[in-house]
Design an enzyme around this catalytic site. Structure first.
Site, PDB file in Angstrom:
ATOM      1  N   HIS A   1       0.851  -1.195   0.037  1.00 30.61           N
ATOM      2  CA  HIS A   1      -0.057   0.025  -0.085  1.00 30.61           C
ATOM      3  C   HIS A   1       1.029   1.282  -0.167  1.00 30.61           C
ATOM      4  O   HIS A   1       1.736   1.152   0.761  1.00 30.61           O
ATOM      5  CB  HIS A   1      -0.892   0.147   1.251  1.00 30.61           C
ATOM      6  N   SER A   2       0.837   2.182  -0.996  1.00 28.56           N
ATOM      7  CA  SER A   2       1.204   3.432  -0.873  1.00 28.56           C
ATOM      8  C   SER A   2       2.921   3.247  -0.935  1.00 28.56           C
ATOM      9  O   SER A   2       3.428   2.714  -1.795  1.00 28.56           O
ATOM     10  CB  SER A   2       0.817   4.204   0.337  1.00 28.56           C
TER      11      SER A   2
END
Length: 294
Positions: free
Chosen positions: A106-107
């Site tokens: 994520h990210s």
């Protein structure tokens, strides 16, 4: 997708030469190895909602790691870069004898995962990115000014100590405001990310993680990295798109991976927390489709 019975979770800790890494682990030991990597200033609790849904539908051994400087993992003495994070994760994979893994990021974690998938394709079976595809880039003309900002920030006496908080509730409200998280999801990150210091609380996160980066890749370098990824890949993109990258640039990056599957989901930047059931459904469909072709 119905909510499964609570999947057993165990705490993970492993001492490596570069750092002591911690995390949370779900699923069956010896099953398909999956490494989940959280975003900047988050921690392994980022996957508390998604991981149980995934291991309920897939025979996975899913390890959500605290990156160095985050959560309960140790801090690094010489600063942080995405390449350093990738090297730490490679050391973890070697220590676990995980020769070929699925990466779920994520990210910031997605950016690090793309570095590993591009540079070590023999080690990555599948890639799932959540609201990021490749690292942030900057024009070459900004190189000198970015390096200046970094050099001035790392001088002795320039780092600020962590700001004390009167209670975890203050930290929860701050994460809700900053990230658009529900209080319950913000609380999960806070509970793993805080420690008590006397009569107040401070973040476990290394303050050095907030320093400016010394060097960014330019966009041509980022897209060359993405073009080197050969494994089956899925991008879960926030709908509406976030502010981290311009839509036209996002489209150019996606075009670098001809076989990339893209699914847009509501829930904001932390869609794997705020919209976990839809995210799990998309990942399950992707994995089942990929494995049926193998």
């Amino acid at each position: 997708m119905p909510m499964p019975a609570t999947a057993p979770v165990t705490e993970f800790e492993l001492a490596l030469p570069a750092a002591r890494l911690t995390g949370r682990r779900w699923g069956r030991p010896g099953a398909t190895p999956v490494l989940a990597v959280h975003g900047w200033l988050d921690n392994a609790a980022s996957f508390d909602r998604l991981a149980p849904l995934l291991v309920a539908g897939l025979d996975w051994d899913l390890l959500a790691i605290d990156l160095p400087g985050h959560g309960h993992s140790s801090w690094l003495a010489n600063g942080y870069s995405q390449a350093q994070h990738a090297a730490a994760l490679l050391g973890l994979l070697d220590a676990l004898d995980w020769q070929r893994v699925t990466l779920l990021g994520h990210s910031l974690g997605a950016s690090i995962a793309t570095l590993l998938a591009a540079s070590l394709p023999e080690r990555v079976q599948q890639l799932v990115c959540i609201d990021a595809l490749g690292p942030l880039s900057a024009p070459p003309a900004q190189t000198a000014s970015r390096l200046r900002d970094y050099l001035l920030a790392v001088q002795p006496g320039q780092r600020r100590p962590p700001r004390p908080l009167p209670s975890p509730a203050h930290a929860v409200r701050a994460r809700v405001q900053a990230n658009g998280l529900s209080p319950a999801n913000a609380r999960a990150l806070v509970e793993r990310g805080l420690r008590q210091d006397g009569d107040h609380w401070v973040w476990r996160t290394d303050p050095a993680l907030t320093l400016p980066s010394a060097v960014y890749m330019d966009e041509a370098q980022v897209q060359a990295l993405l073009a080197a990824i050969s494994c089956a890949s899925l991008l879960l993109q926030a709908d509406p798109p976030g502010r981290f990258i311009a839509p036209e640039l996002q489209q150019q990056r996606q075009a670098c991976l001809p076989g990339l599957q893209t699914v847009r989901l509501g829930g904001g930047h932390h869609l794997h927390m705020e919209n976990a059931h839809a995210a799990a459904s998309a990942i399950l469909a992707f994995v089942n489709k990929t494995e049926s072709k193998a």
